[in-house]
Design a protein around this motif. Sequence first.
Motif, PDB file in Angstrom:
ATOM      1  N   GLU A  34       0.834  -1.211   0.000  1.00  0.00           N
ATOM      2  CA  GLU A  34       0.000   0.000   0.000  1.00  0.00           C
ATOM      3  C   GLU A  34       0.866   1.257   0.000  1.00  0.00           C
ATOM      4  OE1 GLU A  34      -3.191   2.273  -0.543  1.00  0.00           O
ATOM      5  OE2 GLU A  34      -3.089   0.093  -0.716  1.00  0.00           O
ATOM      6  N   ILE A  35       1.932   1.285   0.792  1.00  0.00           N
ATOM      7  CA  ILE A  35       2.848   2.435   0.779  1.00  0.00           C
ATOM      8  C   ILE A  35       3.470   2.573  -0.603  1.00  0.00           C
ATOM      9  CG2 ILE A  35       5.050   3.324   1.675  1.00  0.00           C
ATOM     10  CD1 ILE A  35       4.225   2.144   4.413  1.00  0.00           C
ATOM     11  N   TRP A  36       3.841   1.463  -1.204  1.00  0.00           N
ATOM     12  CA  TRP A  36       4.407   1.477  -2.554  1.00  0.00           C
ATOM     13  C   TRP A  36       3.431   2.115  -3.540  1.00  0.00           C
ATOM     14  CZ3 TRP A  36       8.580   1.363  -5.297  1.00  0.00           C
ATOM     15  CH2 TRP A  36       8.528   1.062  -6.657  1.00  0.00           C
ATOM     16  N   ARG A  37       2.169   1.678  -3.500  1.00  0.00           N
ATOM     17  CA  ARG A  37       1.164   2.205  -4.434  1.00  0.00           C
ATOM     18  C   ARG A  37       0.961   3.708  -4.251  1.00  0.00           C
ATOM     19  NH1 ARG A  37      -1.683  -2.666  -2.741  1.00  0.00           N
ATOM     20  NH2 ARG A  37      -1.323  -4.213  -4.348  1.00  0.00           N
ATOM     21  N   VAL A  38       0.832   4.136  -3.009  1.00  0.00           N
ATOM     22  CA  VAL A  38       0.605   5.552  -2.718  1.00  0.00           C
ATOM     23  C   VAL A  38       1.798   6.387  -3.169  1.00  0.00           C
ATOM     24  CG1 VAL A  38       0.336   7.205  -0.824  1.00  0.00           C
ATOM     25  CG2 VAL A  38      -0.997   5.117  -0.824  1.00  0.00           C
ATOM     26  N   SER A  39       2.999   5.923  -2.900  1.00  0.00           N
ATOM     27  CA  SER A  39       4.207   6.650  -3.293  1.00  0.00           C
ATOM     28  C   SER A  39       4.321   6.715  -4.813  1.00  0.00           C
ATOM     29  CB  SER A  39       5.443   5.969  -2.690  1.00  0.00           C
ATOM     30  OG  SER A  39       6.614   6.666  -3.028  1.00  0.00           O
ATOM     31  N   PRO A  49      -0.423   1.705 -14.418  1.00  0.00           N
ATOM     32  CA  PRO A  49      -1.224   0.795 -15.236  1.00  0.00           C
ATOM     33  C   PRO A  49      -2.715   0.962 -14.923  1.00  0.00           C
ATOM     34  CG  PRO A  49       0.550  -0.376 -14.105  1.00  0.00           C
ATOM     35  CD  PRO A  49       0.487   1.001 -13.527  1.00  0.00           C
ATOM     36  N   PRO A  50      -3.584   0.723 -15.886  1.00  0.00           N
ATOM     37  CA  PRO A  50      -5.021   0.863 -15.646  1.00  0.00           C
ATOM     38  C   PRO A  50      -5.524  -0.012 -14.498  1.00  0.00           C
ATOM     39  CG  PRO A  50      -4.583   0.518 -17.981  1.00  0.00           C
ATOM     40  CD  PRO A  50      -3.284   0.344 -17.259  1.00  0.00           C
ATOM     41  N   SER A  51      -4.896  -1.146 -14.304  1.00  0.00           N
ATOM     42  CA  SER A  51      -5.327  -2.055 -13.234  1.00  0.00           C
ATOM     43  C   SER A  51      -4.673  -1.731 -11.895  1.00  0.00           C
ATOM     44  CB  SER A  51      -5.020  -3.498 -13.615  1.00  0.00           C
ATOM     45  OG  SER A  51      -3.631  -3.646 -13.831  1.00  0.00           O
ATOM     46  N   GLY A  52      -3.843  -0.690 -11.836  1.00  0.00           N
ATOM     47  CA  GLY A  52      -3.166  -0.327 -10.587  1.00  0.00           C
ATOM     48  C   GLY A  52      -1.729  -0.787 -10.597  1.00  0.00           C
ATOM     49  N   TRP A  53      -0.984  -0.308  -9.607  1.00  0.00           N
ATOM     50  CA  TRP A  53       0.434  -0.628  -9.532  1.00  0.00           C
ATOM     51  C   TRP A  53       0.663  -2.082  -9.183  1.00  0.00           C
ATOM     52  CZ3 TRP A  53       3.557   2.518 -11.691  1.00  0.00           C
ATOM     53  CH2 TRP A  53       3.254   3.872 -11.739  1.00  0.00           C
ATOM     54  N   TRP A  54       1.722  -2.633  -9.724  1.00  0.00           N
ATOM     55  CA  TRP A  54       2.142  -3.980  -9.323  1.00  0.00           C
ATOM     56  C   TRP A  54       2.633  -3.882  -7.885  1.00  0.00           C
ATOM     57  CZ3 TRP A  54       7.301  -3.419  -8.237  1.00  0.00           C
ATOM     58  CH2 TRP A  54       7.984  -2.414  -8.903  1.00  0.00           C
ATOM     59  N   PRO A  55       2.470  -4.918  -7.103  1.00  0.00           N
ATOM     60  CA  PRO A  55       2.917  -4.863  -5.708  1.00  0.00           C
ATOM     61  C   PRO A  55       4.438  -5.006  -5.612  1.00  0.00           C
ATOM     62  CG  PRO A  55       1.976  -7.004  -6.177  1.00  0.00           C
ATOM     63  CD  PRO A  55       1.781  -6.168  -7.416  1.00  0.00           C
ATOM     64  N   ILE A  56       5.027  -4.288  -4.691  1.00  0.00           N
ATOM     65  CA  ILE A  56       6.484  -4.403  -4.493  1.00  0.00           C
ATOM     66  C   ILE A  56       6.835  -5.821  -4.049  1.00  0.00           C
ATOM     67  CG2 ILE A  56       6.535  -3.581  -2.094  1.00  0.00           C
ATOM     68  CD1 ILE A  56       9.157  -2.078  -3.941  1.00  0.00           C
ATOM     69  N   SER A  57       5.920  -6.475  -3.347  1.00  0.00           N
ATOM     70  CA  SER A  57       6.179  -7.846  -2.890  1.00  0.00           C
ATOM     71  C   SER A  57       6.262  -8.824  -4.055  1.00  0.00           C
ATOM     72  CB  SER A  57       5.093  -8.296  -1.914  1.00  0.00           C
ATOM     73  OG  SER A  57       3.833  -8.323  -2.577  1.00  0.00           O
ATOM     74  N   GLY A  58       5.654  -8.487  -5.187  1.00  0.00           N
ATOM     75  CA  GLY A  58       5.715  -9.350  -6.357  1.00  0.00           C
ATOM     76  C   GLY A  58       7.004  -9.181  -7.138  1.00  0.00           C
ATOM     77  N   TRP A  59       7.711  -8.093  -6.894  1.00  0.00           N
ATOM     78  CA  TRP A  59       8.947  -7.812  -7.613  1.00  0.00           C
ATOM     79  C   TRP A  59      10.185  -8.090  -6.754  1.00  0.00           C
ATOM     80  CZ3 TRP A  59      12.556  -4.040  -6.268  1.00  0.00           C
ATOM     81  CH2 TRP A  59      13.593  -3.853  -7.180  1.00  0.00           C
ATOM     82  N   ALA A  60      10.165  -7.615  -5.532  1.00  0.00           N
ATOM     83  CA  ALA A  60      11.362  -7.659  -4.681  1.00  0.00           C
ATOM     84  C   ALA A  60      11.522  -8.997  -3.980  1.00  0.00           C
ATOM     85  CB  ALA A  60      11.290  -6.539  -3.638  1.00  0.00           C
ATOM     86  N   SER A  61      12.778  -9.411  -3.849  1.00  0.00           N
ATOM     87  CA  SER A  61      13.051 -10.615  -3.068  1.00  0.00           C
ATOM     88  C   SER A  61      13.272 -10.263  -1.601  1.00  0.00           C
ATOM     89  CB  SER A  61      14.263 -11.353  -3.638  1.00  0.00           C
ATOM     90  OG  SER A  61      15.368 -10.484  -3.750  1.00  0.00           O
TER      91      SER A  61
END
Length: 186
Positions: A34-39, A49-61
């Motif tokens: 949520e902080i990632w999306r807001v920032s 993206p039209p569907s919203g931001w990808w989650p940082i948890s889906g990208w970062a290890s």
Amino acid sequence: MLANRPPELSKIRTSYELSSAPADSKKAMEVANEIWRVSQDVDDTLFRPPSGWWPISGWASLVALLLRGSNPVGVVGIAPAAATGHAEARLALLSQERSADAAHYAVDVATALAARFGYAAVTIAIPGRAEWAQVAAAEREFEASHSFRVLERPADLNVVAPVRTPTIEIAGLDQLEEVRRALNEA
């Protein structure tokens, strides 16, 4: 802006009022996302993206929450980069927390995480509007390696009427045969 620098093995300065904690629970990861999306909505509005931001948890290890007291105020994510032994980092801070100290702390956490997990270099991907992160990275001796320019507003444009394409007639095979014979006789 992308910035490269070998991670330091030294400790993070302790004069900050901030701390960091791994986002190692489902609830912590939801807060980090949520902080990632807001920032990102503030820093990178053009690429949302039209569907919203990808989650940082889906990208970062590796994901760390940045805390002021017990309140989450930012996120640092680290993932392996294309080059072996290199990491890529992304930073996020809530708008009201974008002080120089918080930005420096986010850069320091990204560098320390990369060093702690054995990366030889760290690159921080920073959106063009995230001046808070650009300044902090530059002050921590990161160097810009490349940037992307995006036209945010269209320029005034005079639209010219399209040129009419002449009508094309398609000849049947029997007509083409007559043309071929005429060309051969000539």
